[in-house]
Design a protein around this motif. Structure first.
Motif, PDB file in Angstrom:
ATOM      1  N   LYS A  38       0.806  -1.234   0.000  1.00 27.11           N
ATOM      2  CA  LYS A  38       0.000   0.000   0.000  1.00 27.11           C
ATOM      3  C   LYS A  38       0.837   1.281   0.000  1.00 27.11           C
ATOM      4  O   LYS A  38       0.590   2.194  -0.784  1.00 27.11           O
ATOM      5  N   LYS A 182      -7.267   6.009   6.968  1.00 25.00           N
ATOM      6  CA  LYS A 182      -8.025   5.827   5.722  1.00 25.00           C
ATOM      7  C   LYS A 182      -8.621   4.416   5.642  1.00 25.00           C
ATOM      8  O   LYS A 182      -8.110   3.560   4.932  1.00 25.00           O
ATOM      9  N   ASN A 184     -11.484   1.607   4.495  1.00 22.77           N
ATOM     10  CA  ASN A 184     -12.618   1.439   3.587  1.00 22.77           C
ATOM     11  C   ASN A 184     -13.798   0.961   4.441  1.00 22.77           C
ATOM     12  O   ASN A 184     -13.690   0.897   5.674  1.00 22.77           O
ATOM     13  N   SER A 220     -12.991   5.557   2.427  1.00 15.07           N
ATOM     14  CA  SER A 220     -13.216   5.339   0.994  1.00 15.07           C
ATOM     15  C   SER A 220     -14.454   4.469   0.824  1.00 15.07           C
ATOM     16  O   SER A 220     -14.623   3.465   1.514  1.00 15.07           O
ATOM     17  N   GLY A 222     -15.708   3.224  -2.268  1.00 14.39           N
ATOM     18  CA  GLY A 222     -15.820   2.625  -3.601  1.00 14.39           C
ATOM     19  C   GLY A 222     -16.478   3.596  -4.573  1.00 14.39           C
ATOM     20  O   GLY A 222     -16.111   4.777  -4.634  1.00 14.39           O
ATOM     21  N   GLY A 225     -17.522   7.277  -3.758  1.00 15.86           N
ATOM     22  CA  GLY A 225     -16.544   8.330  -3.469  1.00 15.86           C
ATOM     23  C   GLY A 225     -15.927   8.177  -2.099  1.00 15.86           C
ATOM     24  O   GLY A 225     -15.514   7.073  -1.728  1.00 15.86           O
ATOM     25  N   GLY A 240     -18.908  10.219  -9.440  1.00 19.51           N
ATOM     26  CA  GLY A 240     -19.780   9.385 -10.268  1.00 19.51           C
ATOM     27  C   GLY A 240     -19.161   8.014 -10.465  1.00 19.51           C
ATOM     28  O   GLY A 240     -17.943   7.898 -10.586  1.00 19.51           O
ATOM     29  N   VAL A 242     -17.862   4.750 -12.169  1.00 14.89           N
ATOM     30  CA  VAL A 242     -17.364   4.389 -13.497  1.00 14.89           C
ATOM     31  C   VAL A 242     -17.199   2.871 -13.529  1.00 14.89           C
ATOM     32  O   VAL A 242     -17.121   2.225 -12.490  1.00 14.89           O
ATOM     33  N   THR A 247      -9.951  -2.006  -9.239  1.00 15.57           N
ATOM     34  CA  THR A 247     -10.006  -1.117  -8.065  1.00 15.57           C
ATOM     35  C   THR A 247      -8.803  -1.350  -7.149  1.00 15.57           C
ATOM     36  O   THR A 247      -8.689  -0.683  -6.114  1.00 15.57           O
ATOM     37  N   GLY A 249      -5.575  -0.818  -5.422  1.00 18.96           N
ATOM     38  CA  GLY A 249      -4.723   0.362  -5.262  1.00 18.96           C
ATOM     39  C   GLY A 249      -5.483   1.676  -5.358  1.00 18.96           C
ATOM     40  O   GLY A 249      -4.890   2.744  -5.204  1.00 18.96           O
ATOM     41  N   ALA A 250      -6.825   1.628  -5.573  1.00 20.14           N
ATOM     42  CA  ALA A 250      -7.588   2.882  -5.667  1.00 20.14           C
ATOM     43  C   ALA A 250      -7.548   3.629  -4.337  1.00 20.14           C
ATOM     44  O   ALA A 250      -7.460   4.860  -4.298  1.00 20.14           O
ATOM     45  N   GLY A 251      -7.603   2.866  -3.240  1.00 15.83           N
ATOM     46  CA  GLY A 251      -7.531   3.498  -1.921  1.00 15.83           C
ATOM     47  C   GLY A 251      -6.176   4.152  -1.691  1.00 15.83           C
ATOM     48  O   GLY A 251      -6.071   5.187  -1.015  1.00 15.83           O
ATOM     49  N   ASP A 252      -5.129   3.566  -2.251  1.00 15.72           N
ATOM     50  CA  ASP A 252      -3.780   4.139  -2.104  1.00 15.72           C
ATOM     51  C   ASP A 252      -3.668   5.443  -2.902  1.00 15.72           C
ATOM     52  O   ASP A 252      -3.085   6.426  -2.437  1.00 15.72           O
ATOM     53  N   GLY A 276      -8.509   8.896  -6.719  1.00 15.30           N
ATOM     54  CA  GLY A 276      -9.120   7.563  -6.583  1.00 15.30           C
ATOM     55  C   GLY A 276      -9.855   7.176  -7.854  1.00 15.30           C
ATOM     56  O   GLY A 276      -9.704   6.060  -8.362  1.00 15.30           O
TER      57      GLY A 276
END
Ligand SMILES: Nc1ncnc2c1ncn2[C@@H]1O[C@H](COP(=O)(O)OP(=O)(O)OP(=O)(O)O)[C@@H](O)[C@H]1O
Ligand SMILES: O=P(O)(O)OC[C@@]1(O)O[C@H](CO)[C@@H](O)[C@@H]1O
Length: 319
Positions: A38, A182, A184, A220, A222, A225, A240, A242, A247, A249-252, A276
């Motif tokens: 991470k 941070k 999730n 976070s 997902g 947002g 929004g 997508v 996903t 590493g999106a939190g990183d 993100g």
């Protein structure tokens, strides 16, 4: 400077499969590898976007040499701490709709001297005004209170401390009064021992963590947002939903964006969500380049709709 510390880094190996069927032999249609863990991902995202960062991490074995080479290829600055055990390899099986099934390896067993050396490497680097982002699971040999001790070292140097972990490592880290955490949704639920299904539940659970030592909580959500909860209020930002490529590493990336924008307040939250969202457009653990298009897509609100259900939770409700 933004320093990251990743006690249990990894090489992330992604195998793309047409459809995952339990118990079957699968043939990968494509595969790739990234330097990960991470905190390493946070440093990679910052570096890719021109923000100064150094990653502190233990490196051992042939996998450690490979991880170092992959970091060199991406131009990421790092401070290795030599250890005897090999860096782990985490495997993701990714299907065409972006769904990933992930197996994270345990990682090496660190000796007491190696743990001291890791903390020492950070202590040597950190200076007043820096941010330190400590992220991920703790490898064997590292106690649950490790992140709390690290926070003390960072605060004593006049720097700020962000923590992104889970389970007992996160709970143990709260004693160090991190400036930001941070979680999730699952990590938040686990930390407070309560199920979270609405935005209001997120705010009250995050508020409980403020009471247990967190300076602020960036949750976070997902495709919904992210929420920032502090003693001064709560804000929501979203760009929004997508169709994600991945996903992982999106939190990183979210946390990298937040810290790059100062690490507090609603504008940092908006920047975080831009990072993100950009990240889910990349395959595997690849890190994104953030553009003004990502920033313009973010909608920020200082009145999160507390009764709104969380999409990821709603999707899992029985019909
Ligand atoms: N489907 C999606 N559509 C739009 N944005 C998304 C989507 N999924 C994630 N994001 C963005 O990425 C951020 C982080 O996602 P998520 O909540 O999945 O983090 P995470 O579980 O900590 O991820 P990881 O641990 O793999 O790094 C979200 O706050 C959001 O901004
Ligand atoms: O096992 P940990 O340390 O909890 O998480 C490690 C990890 O799953 O987190 C990253 C995504 O955030 C991946 O690149 C990496 O494989």
């Amino acid at each position: 400077m933004i320093i990251t510390l990743t006690p249990n880094p990894s090489i992330d190996r992604t195998l793309v499969v047409t459809r995952l069927v339990r118990g079957h032999v699968h043939r990968a249609t494509a595969e790739h590898e990234e330097p990960s863990g991470k905190g390493v991902n946070v440093s990679r995202a910052l570096t890719r976007n021109g923000v100064d960062s150094t990653a502190v991490l233990p490196l051992g074995g042939d996998e450690g040499l490979k991880l170092a080479r992959l970091l060199d290829e991406e131009g990421v600055r790092y401070r290795p701490v030599r250890i005897a055990g090999p860096v782990r390899v985490n495997v993701s099986l990714t299907e065409p709709d972006g769904l990933a099934t992930k197996v994270n390896s345990l990682g090496p067993l660190l000796s007491a001297a190696e743990v001291v050396a890791l903390t020492g490497a950070l202590a040597e680097l950190v200076a007043a005004g820096d941010w330190v982002v400590a992220s991920g699971s703790l490898p064997r040999g590292v106690e649950d209170g490790y992140y709390a001790g690290l926070a003390e070292v960072v605060h004593a140097a006049g720097a700020r401390f962000a923590l992104d972990s889970s389970g007992s490592a996160l709970r143990g880290g709260l004693a160090g009064r991190p400036d930001v955490i941070k979680p999730n949704i699952e990590e938040l639920e686990e930390a407070v021992g309560q199920r979270v299904t609405t935005v209001g539940d997120v705010v009250s659970s995050a508020t409980a963590l403020l009471g247990r030592g967190a300076g602020s909580v960036l949750v976070s959500l997902g495709s919904d947002g992210a929420l920032l909860v502090t003693a001064d209020g709560a804000w929501h930002a979203q760009a929004g939903a997508v169709e994600p490529k991945s996903t992982i590493g999106a939190g990183d990336a979210l946390l990298a964006g937040f810290i790059s924008a100062g690490g507090h307040g609603p504008q940092a939250l908006a920047e975080a969500v831009a990072w993100g969202t950009a990240s889910v457009g990349e395959e595997g653990s690849r890190v994104p380049v953030i553009t003004d298009r990502h920033r313009r897509a973010v909608v920020l609100s200082d009145e999160p709709g507390r009764n709104s259900p969380l999409s990821e939770r709603a999707a899992r409700q029985p019909a």
